[in-house]
Scaffold this motif. Structure first.
Motif, PDB file in Angstrom:
ATOM      1  N   PRO A   1     -22.189  -7.060  57.476  1.00 25.95           N
ATOM      2  CA  PRO A   1     -22.178  -7.259  56.028  1.00 25.95           C
ATOM      3  C   PRO A   1     -23.327  -6.530  55.336  1.00 25.95           C
ATOM      4  O   PRO A   1     -24.453  -6.501  55.818  1.00 25.95           O
ATOM      5  N   GLY A   2     -23.002  -5.928  54.203  1.00 31.32           N
ATOM      6  CA  GLY A   2     -23.997  -5.195  53.431  1.00 31.32           C
ATOM      7  C   GLY A   2     -23.956  -3.699  53.632  1.00 31.32           C
ATOM      8  O   GLY A   2     -24.590  -2.958  52.886  1.00 31.32           O
ATOM      9  N   THR A   3     -23.222  -3.223  54.627  1.00 30.45           N
ATOM     10  CA  THR A   3     -23.088  -1.777  54.847  1.00 30.45           C
ATOM     11  C   THR A   3     -21.691  -1.349  54.429  1.00 30.45           C
ATOM     12  O   THR A   3     -20.706  -2.017  54.758  1.00 30.45           O
ATOM     13  N   SER A   4     -21.605  -0.238  53.705  1.00 32.97           N
ATOM     14  CA  SER A   4     -20.325   0.203  53.138  1.00 32.97           C
ATOM     15  C   SER A   4     -19.870   1.496  53.808  1.00 32.97           C
ATOM     16  O   SER A   4     -20.654   2.438  53.948  1.00 32.97           O
ATOM     17  N   PRO A   5     -18.591   1.586  54.199  1.00 35.43           N
ATOM     18  CA  PRO A   5     -18.099   2.769  54.908  1.00 35.43           C
ATOM     19  C   PRO A   5     -17.455   3.814  54.023  1.00 35.43           C
ATOM     20  O   PRO A   5     -16.983   4.835  54.534  1.00 35.43           O
ATOM     21  N   ASP A   6     -17.380   3.604  52.718  1.00 35.49           N
ATOM     22  CA  ASP A   6     -16.538   4.455  51.878  1.00 35.49           C
ATOM     23  C   ASP A   6     -16.899   5.934  52.001  1.00 35.49           C
ATOM     24  O   ASP A   6     -16.038   6.782  52.271  1.00 35.49           O
ATOM     25  N   ARG A   7     -18.163   6.272  51.779  1.00 32.11           N
ATOM     26  CA  ARG A   7     -18.554   7.686  51.818  1.00 32.11           C
ATOM     27  C   ARG A   7     -18.432   8.231  53.229  1.00 32.11           C
ATOM     28  O   ARG A   7     -17.967   9.359  53.433  1.00 32.11           O
ATOM     29  N   TRP A   8     -18.820   7.439  54.229  1.00 36.32           N
ATOM     30  CA  TRP A   8     -18.733   7.912  55.611  1.00 36.32           C
ATOM     31  C   TRP A   8     -17.284   8.210  55.995  1.00 36.32           C
ATOM     32  O   TRP A   8     -17.006   9.225  56.630  1.00 36.32           O
ATOM     33  N   ALA A   9     -16.373   7.317  55.632  1.00 40.88           N
ATOM     34  CA  ALA A   9     -14.968   7.520  55.991  1.00 40.88           C
ATOM     35  C   ALA A   9     -14.409   8.768  55.318  1.00 40.88           C
ATOM     36  O   ALA A   9     -13.630   9.520  55.917  1.00 40.88           O
ATOM     37  N   ARG A  10     -14.814   9.016  54.072  1.00 44.79           N
ATOM     38  CA  ARG A  10     -14.321  10.204  53.360  1.00 44.79           C
ATOM     39  C   ARG A  10     -14.803  11.476  54.038  1.00 44.79           C
ATOM     40  O   ARG A  10     -14.019  12.409  54.277  1.00 44.79           O
ATOM     41  N   VAL A  11     -16.098  11.521  54.384  1.00 42.64           N
ATOM     42  CA  VAL A  11     -16.644  12.714  55.045  1.00 42.64           C
ATOM     43  C   VAL A  11     -16.018  12.887  56.423  1.00 42.64           C
ATOM     44  O   VAL A  11     -15.708  14.008  56.847  1.00 42.64           O
ATOM     45  N   TRP A  12     -15.797  11.783  57.132  1.00 42.54           N
ATOM     46  CA  TRP A  12     -15.171  11.863  58.452  1.00 42.54           C
ATOM     47  C   TRP A  12     -13.780  12.485  58.345  1.00 42.54           C
ATOM     48  O   TRP A  12     -13.412  13.337  59.162  1.00 42.54           O
ATOM     49  N   ARG A  13     -12.998  12.057  57.355  1.00 46.92           N
ATOM     50  CA  ARG A  13     -11.649  12.615  57.196  1.00 46.92           C
ATOM     51  C   ARG A  13     -11.706  14.107  56.928  1.00 46.92           C
ATOM     52  O   ARG A  13     -10.830  14.861  57.380  1.00 46.92           O
ATOM     53  N   GLU A  14     -12.713  14.548  56.188  1.00 47.92           N
ATOM     54  CA  GLU A  14     -12.829  15.967  55.879  1.00 47.92           C
ATOM     55  C   GLU A  14     -13.189  16.784  57.128  1.00 47.92           C
ATOM     56  O   GLU A  14     -12.689  17.890  57.317  1.00 47.92           O
ATOM     57  N   ARG A  15     -14.051  16.243  57.977  1.00 43.47           N
ATOM     58  CA  ARG A  15     -14.537  17.007  59.135  1.00 43.47           C
ATOM     59  C   ARG A  15     -13.675  16.832  60.372  1.00 43.47           C
ATOM     60  O   ARG A  15     -13.555  17.755  61.190  1.00 43.47           O
ATOM     61  N   LEU A  16     -13.107  15.634  60.544  1.00 43.14           N
ATOM     62  CA  LEU A  16     -12.343  15.341  61.763  1.00 43.14           C
ATOM     63  C   LEU A  16     -10.991  14.725  61.392  1.00 43.14           C
ATOM     64  O   LEU A  16     -10.718  13.567  61.691  1.00 43.14           O
ATOM     65  N   PRO A  17     -10.130  15.489  60.745  1.00 41.35           N
ATOM     66  CA  PRO A  17      -8.854  14.918  60.277  1.00 41.35           C
ATOM     67  C   PRO A  17      -7.930  14.483  61.397  1.00 41.35           C
ATOM     68  O   PRO A  17      -7.031  13.671  61.166  1.00 41.35           O
ATOM     69  N   ASP A  18      -8.120  14.998  62.609  1.00 39.40           N
ATOM     70  CA  ASP A  18      -7.227  14.655  63.714  1.00 39.40           C
ATOM     71  C   ASP A  18      -7.705  13.459  64.527  1.00 39.40           C
ATOM     72  O   ASP A  18      -7.040  13.073  65.503  1.00 39.40           O
ATOM     73  N   ASP A  19      -8.863  12.903  64.184  1.00 36.28           N
ATOM     74  CA  ASP A  19      -9.397  11.751  64.923  1.00 36.28           C
ATOM     75  C   ASP A  19      -9.806  10.686  63.902  1.00 36.28           C
ATOM     76  O   ASP A  19     -10.938  10.682  63.427  1.00 36.28           O
ATOM     77  N   PRO A  20      -8.935   9.768  63.541  1.00 33.67           N
ATOM     78  CA  PRO A  20      -9.236   8.795  62.483  1.00 33.67           C
ATOM     79  C   PRO A  20     -10.435   7.915  62.838  1.00 33.67           C
ATOM     80  O   PRO A  20     -10.683   7.598  64.014  1.00 33.67           O
TER      81      PRO A  20
END
Length: 237
Positions: free
Chosen positions: A7-26
């Protein structure tokens, strides 16, 4: 990759950057209490976790953290991310709201609410302690003028209530946030995740998904210019 967040940590920005760099590995993000994060990694439920450690100077883990903490000497990778500032949550009309920042000495004489899932394990001197079940209950009690709560800033935002106010306590110990995983089961993109949560650009990340910088253009060697021909001086007769 499976990533656990406390609790208290947000994944929104990390998930967006991950999708941009590693689209084949969710990136699959799950949430759990701070006290359950270590066991989830040990069981193999997740590949890595973003969790909290006790503040500097706190000897024993507080009740909201696991009793056994990740350590590099025990086969863990432990990557420090940031240290979160501690804040005081008070009633909106509390006397402490007249200042922008609260000194530790200003808390003397207050009733400090200590939740059963406390992640700080630190109390300022001169306070009266009142144990409560958890942080949400503590915030509700603050709104009813039952005491003061000390928590990391993101937890105060997460459990914001009408009728409460937040003030930074700059000389209180902060809450260290780290990224951990087991080194014997390291995910192939673990280093890429480190780069993302630390805010590194794709070119500077050490992960396998990072793009290598373009090589500098090769300069062809210059062809030397032929030396001018010198005409020998004519002999005088």
């Amino acid at each position: 990759m499976r990533l656990l967040l406390v609790p208290g940590t947000s994944p929104d920005r990390w998930a967006r950057v991950w999708r941009e760099r590693l689209p084949d590995d969710p990136l699959h993000v799950v949430h759990a209490g701070a006290g359950d994060a270590v066991d989830a990694v040990l069981r193999g439920d997740v590949d890595a976790a973003v969790l909290r450690l006790p503040p500097a100077g706190v000897d024993a883990p507080p009740p909201g953290l696991p009793t056994t903490l990740p350590s590099t000497s025990d086969g863990w990778a432990v990557v420090p991310l940031w240290t979160e500032q501690t804040v005081a949550v008070v009633r909106k009309d509390h006397v402490l709201t007249v200042v922008v920042e609260v000194d530790v000495s200003d808390l003397a004489g207050e009733t400090l609410l200590v939740p059963g899932d406390d992640v700080l394990g630190w109390q300022p001197p001169g306070v009266d302690l009142l144990e409560v079940p958890d942080v949400p209950t503590a915030v509700d009690l603050v709104a009813n003028d039952a005491g003061v709560l000390l928590v990391p800033h993101s937890l105060a935002r997460l459990h914001d209530r009408k009728g409460t106010a937040v003030r930074v306590v700059p000389d209180a110990p902060g809450s260290p946030v780290v990224l951990v995983w087991r080194t014997d089961r390291e995910h192939p993109h673990a280093q890429e995740l480190v780069g993302i949560v630390r805010g590194r650009t794709a070119g500077s990340s050490r992960g396998s998904g990072a793009q290598a910088p373009a090589p500098a253009p090769r300069r062809e060697p210059r062809t030397p210019r032929p030396a001018p021909r010198r005409t020998p001086p004519r002999k005088r007769r």
